[in-house]
Motif scaffolding. Sequence first.
Motif, mmCIF file in Angstrom:
data_model
loop_
_atom_site.group_PDB
_atom_site.id
_atom_site.type_symbol
_atom_site.label_atom_id
_atom_site.label_comp_id
_atom_site.label_asym_id
_atom_site.label_seq_id
_atom_site.Cartn_x
_atom_site.Cartn_y
_atom_site.Cartn_z
ATOM 1 N N SER A 69 0.795 -1.239 0.000
ATOM 2 C CA SER A 69 0.000 0.000 0.000
ATOM 3 C C SER A 69 0.821 1.280 0.000
ATOM 4 O O SER A 69 0.318 2.310 -0.405
ATOM 5 C CB SER A 69 -0.962 0.010 1.198
ATOM 6 N N GLY A 70 2.065 1.240 0.427
ATOM 7 C CA GLY A 70 2.862 2.470 0.479
ATOM 8 C C GLY A 70 3.478 2.787 -0.861
ATOM 9 O O GLY A 70 4.693 2.750 -1.031
ATOM 10 N N LEU A 71 2.616 3.094 -1.850
ATOM 11 C CA LEU A 71 3.090 3.327 -3.214
ATOM 12 C C LEU A 71 3.056 4.815 -3.515
ATOM 13 O O LEU A 71 2.066 5.490 -3.256
ATOM 14 C CB LEU A 71 2.215 2.587 -4.213
ATOM 15 N N VAL A 72 4.135 5.323 -4.088
ATOM 16 C CA VAL A 72 4.237 6.754 -4.356
ATOM 17 C C VAL A 72 4.800 6.978 -5.749
ATOM 18 O O VAL A 72 5.243 6.051 -6.418
ATOM 19 C CB VAL A 72 5.154 7.446 -3.326
ATOM 20 N N GLU A 73 4.775 8.239 -6.141
ATOM 21 C CA GLU A 73 5.321 8.644 -7.424
ATOM 22 C C GLU A 73 6.633 9.371 -7.150
ATOM 23 O O GLU A 73 6.662 10.301 -6.355
ATOM 24 C CB GLU A 73 4.336 9.633 -8.063
ATOM 25 N N LEU A 74 7.697 8.946 -7.822
ATOM 26 C CA LEU A 74 8.988 9.610 -7.650
ATOM 27 C C LEU A 74 9.314 10.411 -8.894
ATOM 28 O O LEU A 74 8.968 10.032 -9.998
ATOM 29 C CB LEU A 74 10.108 8.586 -7.423
ATOM 30 N N GLY A 75 10.034 11.516 -8.679
ATOM 31 C CA GLY A 75 10.557 12.276 -9.806
ATOM 32 C C GLY A 75 9.487 13.003 -10.568
ATOM 33 O O GLY A 75 8.318 13.048 -10.169
ATOM 34 N N SER A 76 9.901 13.588 -11.701
ATOM 35 C CA SER A 76 8.963 14.371 -12.489
ATOM 36 C C SER A 76 9.331 14.234 -13.957
ATOM 37 O O SER A 76 10.356 13.677 -14.314
ATOM 38 C CB SER A 76 9.013 15.834 -12.055
ATOM 39 N N GLY A 77 8.462 14.780 -14.797
ATOM 40 C CA GLY A 77 8.707 14.766 -16.239
ATOM 41 C C GLY A 77 8.817 13.340 -16.756
ATOM 42 O O GLY A 77 8.111 12.444 -16.307
ATOM 43 N N ALA A 78 9.736 13.155 -17.694
ATOM 44 C CA ALA A 78 9.888 11.834 -18.306
ATOM 45 C C ALA A 78 10.402 10.815 -17.294
ATOM 46 O O ALA A 78 10.301 9.618 -17.511
ATOM 47 C CB ALA A 78 10.855 11.916 -19.483
ATOM 48 N N ARG A 79 10.995 11.316 -16.205
ATOM 49 C CA ARG A 79 11.527 10.387 -15.199
ATOM 50 C C ARG A 79 10.516 10.111 -14.083
ATOM 51 O O ARG A 79 10.869 9.529 -13.068
ATOM 52 C CB ARG A 79 12.825 10.944 -14.598
ATOM 53 N N ARG A 80 9.285 10.517 -14.268
ATOM 54 C CA ARG A 80 8.299 10.216 -13.236
ATOM 55 C C ARG A 80 8.095 8.708 -13.153
ATOM 56 O O ARG A 80 7.889 8.029 -14.142
ATOM 57 C CB ARG A 80 6.967 10.892 -13.570
ATOM 58 N N GLU A 81 8.177 8.193 -11.933
ATOM 59 C CA GLU A 81 8.137 6.747 -11.715
ATOM 60 C C GLU A 81 6.952 6.445 -10.806
ATOM 61 O O GLU A 81 7.044 6.605 -9.593
ATOM 62 C CB GLU A 81 9.460 6.343 -11.063
ATOM 63 N N PRO A 82 5.802 6.048 -11.365
ATOM 64 C CA PRO A 82 4.639 5.793 -10.513
ATOM 65 C C PRO A 82 4.743 4.445 -9.798
ATOM 66 O O PRO A 82 5.561 3.606 -10.147
ATOM 67 C CB PRO A 82 3.483 5.799 -11.501
ATOM 68 N N ASN A 83 3.876 4.265 -8.805
ATOM 69 C CA ASN A 83 3.728 2.966 -8.119
ATOM 70 C C ASN A 83 5.030 2.449 -7.534
ATOM 71 O O ASN A 83 5.316 1.267 -7.557
ATOM 72 C CB ASN A 83 3.145 1.918 -9.065
ATOM 73 N N THR A 84 5.865 3.370 -7.067
ATOM 74 C CA THR A 84 7.123 2.953 -6.456
ATOM 75 C C THR A 84 6.879 2.647 -4.989
ATOM 76 O O THR A 84 6.237 3.419 -4.275
ATOM 77 C CB THR A 84 8.157 4.084 -6.569
ATOM 78 N N ALA A 154 1.495 7.009 -15.550
ATOM 79 C CA ALA A 154 2.743 6.900 -16.299
ATOM 80 C C ALA A 154 3.098 8.275 -16.858
ATOM 81 O O ALA A 154 2.228 9.123 -17.042
ATOM 82 C CB ALA A 154 2.590 5.894 -17.427
ATOM 83 N N SER A 155 4.369 8.515 -17.117
ATOM 84 C CA SER A 155 4.787 9.842 -17.571
ATOM 85 C C SER A 155 4.290 10.108 -18.986
ATOM 86 O O SER A 155 4.071 11.250 -19.359
ATOM 87 C CB SER A 155 6.307 9.961 -17.525
ATOM 88 N N GLY A 156 4.143 9.059 -19.795
ATOM 89 C CA GLY A 156 3.717 9.247 -21.169
ATOM 90 C C GLY A 156 4.826 9.709 -22.086
ATOM 91 O O GLY A 156 4.625 9.860 -23.290
ATOM 92 N N ALA A 157 6.010 9.946 -21.533
ATOM 93 C CA ALA A 157 7.145 10.416 -22.342
ATOM 94 C C ALA A 157 8.142 9.276 -22.503
ATOM 95 O O ALA A 157 8.182 8.358 -21.682
ATOM 96 C CB ALA A 157 7.809 11.604 -21.649
ATOM 97 N N PRO A 158 8.946 9.315 -23.568
ATOM 98 C CA PRO A 158 9.954 8.260 -23.730
ATOM 99 C C PRO A 158 10.918 8.248 -22.551
ATOM 100 O O PRO A 158 11.269 9.296 -22.000
ATOM 101 C CB PRO A 158 10.687 8.655 -25.020
#
Lengths: 985, 84
Positions: A69-84, A154-158
């Motif tokens: 349950s402790g899932l977070v989003e790290l970073g921003s832009g193309a490096r956004r990492e969801p469900n971490t 998801a970031s949606g970016a490459p």
Amino acid sequence: MSAAYRLATGGLIDRATPLDFTFDGRALRGFAGDTLASALVANGVRTVGRSFKYHRPRGLFTAGPEEPSGLVELGSGARREPNTKATTAELFAGLRVASQNRWPSLKFDLMAVNGLLAPLFVAGFYYKTFMWPAALWERLYEPVIRRAAGLGRASGAPDPDPYDKSHAFCDLLVIGSGPAGLAAALAAGRAGARVILCEDDFRLGGRLLSERQEIDGRPGPDWVGAIEAELAALPEVRILRRTQVFGAYDGGTYGAVERVTDHLPRPEPGLPRQRLWKIAARRVVLAAGAVERPLVFGGNDRPGVMMAASVRTYLNRHAAAPGRRAAVFTTTDDGWRTALDLQAAGVEVAVVIEARHAAPPALAEAARRGGAQIVLGGQVTETRGLGRLRQVIAGDSAFGVDLLAISGGWNPQVALSSHLGGRAVWSEALATFIPGEPPPGMSVAGAAAGQMTLAACLAAGGRAGAEAVIDLGFKARPPVFKADDEAASVSPLWRVAGSRGKAFVDLQHDVTDKDIELAAREGFRTVEHLKRYTTLGMATDQGKTSNLNGHALIAELTGRSIPEAGTTLARPPHLPVAIAAFAGHHRGVHFRPARPTPSHDWAREQGASLVDAGQWKRAQWFRRPGETDWLETVRREVTAVRTGVGVCDVSTLGKIDIQGPDAGAFLDRVYINTFSTLPVGKARYGVMLREDGLVLDDGTTARLGAEHFVMSTTTVNAGRVMQHLEYCHQALWPDLDLQMVSVTEQWAQFAVAGPKSRALLQALVGGAADLSAEAFPYMGAVAFRLDGVAARLFRLSFSGELAFEIAVPASFGDSLIRALMAAGADFGVQPYGTEALGVMRIEKGHVGGGELNGQTTARDLGLGRMMSRKKACIGKAMAGRPGLADPQRPILVGVTPLDATQRLRGGAHFLRLGAEASAANDEGHLTSTAFSPSLERWIGLGLLVGGDQRIGERIRAYDPIRGGDVEVEVRHPVFLDPEGVRLHV
Amino acid sequence: MRIPCPYCGERDLSEFVCRGEVATRPDPTTLSAGLDALYLRDNPAGPTREHWYHAQGCRLWLVVERDTRTHAVTGARPAAEAGS
Ligand SMILES: [Zn+2]
């Protein structure tokens, strides 16, 4: 700035290295050695996200990779990492963390209304909602559910980061570096074996980092440090930290992913973000430990409810207190240790609620002395508190606490032992599944095998490591360590009856005990059906904390024992792996190798448009200034060849050098026509079949010496033909004396075509070769030297014009194309590309890729008369079967539109005039089309039912997809110079 | 999966191409025997002999003995010597 819940002393953190980070914009501070989760705990952050379906506030439930349950989003832009998982993310300075699945904010989440719409989200809601009026599905239900249910974005970016792949080989792969894994690695490493030790964490030690246990009289972490130092000093031992072994594959191959730079503030230049390891291991010790099992009771998901062993991790490893006043709810001896560790850390333990009627006496006495109230035979039925835990209800009693540590027993991490089909088996004593028959070469040691005490883990690990390498011929013995067998008994409690509020089985997918009851009532009784119907265990955590509880409930509800109900089979990957890690560097232009032709640089200088032909980059056409349309360019190139001379790089055609006394006999067996009679200095067109009688490939083969042939194949089939010939020689006729080798890459070859081709080439080669019609007739082949360089000349024509092909070693290809163009300047030479090549071969009715489609016979292609009657060859017997000899098969024909202005398109289907456009009336299709500059109209080749008997007939070329419906005339497939006059000049 | 190439040593599956079960060639004398040889495979659950090509290695065609239930490879030798 001191974090409010940071303990004053202790922990494996570096207080001299503070790390500042933000959570939802709030500035917080942790230390080196913290995970994101432990830093959040130390800062008193209890709610980190909202749940999947009901948007309930959720906190940190565990301290490890099993976190649901402790899932977070790290970073921003193309490096956004969801469900971490916050529990495995290593803290670094500047880390930006956002909670997810909440709108507009974590505290005030409008979607929490989902909790009120709970009936919408019951087990099987995916299936049930599909049965609502379909008209509303796309417009209403689906978008609503999509927005309401889900996790991160998801970031949606490459992906901007590089990934790498590595291969490794070892005698012993040790998975996990807890006490069992370290003992195993040490036993094998001391024996001199090649050892790879993989640890998912950034620090070796496993549970030893989280407990106050001693080995050889030293604190666990100190002992780990000493063992690690010894292992690191052994030259054959490699330690891979931050490396998760995610799959066991056949033949002792293991997949692992190493997080190389995820823990750094920014990617290091030259280093990949992650590295995928393919490890070939002769033996494996699986020491992956166990995952603590939650208890299922009302409100067990409220932030502040945490697994008991994870509480110890936060206290002992990270010096972070998950609360100020705690309750413990346990059905194991292990839970009591959490009470004692909390007391040792200065956290008040209000109550220990023991579900069993007897507590481990020594532990209970210590907890009582520490001030804890003790409830035996008690159960937590409810938790209370808005957003976070305030109160725990057990029967008639209420306890005001902000932390509830729960302990339901341990589930060994059996997944890797069952990836190859080995079924886990039920242990009544441990009330859990333990590994059954592991894959060949693997042994399981420590908690992963159900050995639940420290002394047992050390002994089993050392024994497994020693036995594995003794098996390989090393001299080894298990190391001996002194440690205690702590109390570790457990009585399973699968759920608390009479709970109030939702009791969650699967926190990540919001599956409750009621969902499982519903599934049982609706007949989904097997664990595999239960899983799919309720989505139990199907979230990214793959049910590491939830599966067994769910399966125990369905067993109970359906009146079976747990082993009767069974458990789902684990498949790789054990934990989610980024697709980018599998792709590695094979993406973008590096997705596959690019093969430039020998004239590549020259063609680029000429402004050629390049086209992919398999891996090759070929010149498609050479546009000149003023040309606005590729058709115009191609038309000019074709006209240049038909009236003057053109040059085309044909090096991409496969070339196979075949030598030996039996080379001719061998070719007779693979081609439908005869080559053993071919004179030296001549070439012949040949067709080869597959064993089933259909055409495999075509091309010309030249005889340069009595025992020396050079075969050419089509560009696309070069590899396949080589493989076929090797098979025929090695597997079918090893007695034939010959050798063959592919020389496609070794020779540059150019077609020089057109009425002026002889003059051009004679000007180039001078006296080195005589190209006159008498000395070098059609289908001639000769090896000679051109300015001291080995060269070959063939009089072959794909265009139907007087034409030659000249070959030199590939490294001279660039020189040769420049020399050809220079020598041809006086003759108006023009380069031509694959498009003009294709137009001219269609004009001449030569078969190409569209016709050599794996479904055609030699007879279908009008080449049936080439089949020798005097000899056998591959495919001959089967080519004669009735289905392939049927005159009503589609046969190669040419077609032209009746209206010369109309365009033809490949793929159009043939229909009789007036016939309804239905599949039943289909009579074949157009395989190749081109605009013919020579005929001033579109022409096409196609396969038409009984086509050779229908020359002159009018039919339809019907192309409903692109709106084409053209009346065409069936013609002989050779549109130009059917007598071959131009060829033989 | 790993295959012990008699020329190159034990190598990774990705270097090889599998052609399928070692089968007899189509008999040209009768149609049915030819079709059987072409299209009918035993497909055993257990030990089987297959042709594998070491495409990314020595280019040997091998006869590989493999158990289809476990993927255990118990032998590999050059097809030229296997008398198939
Ligand atoms: Zn090999």
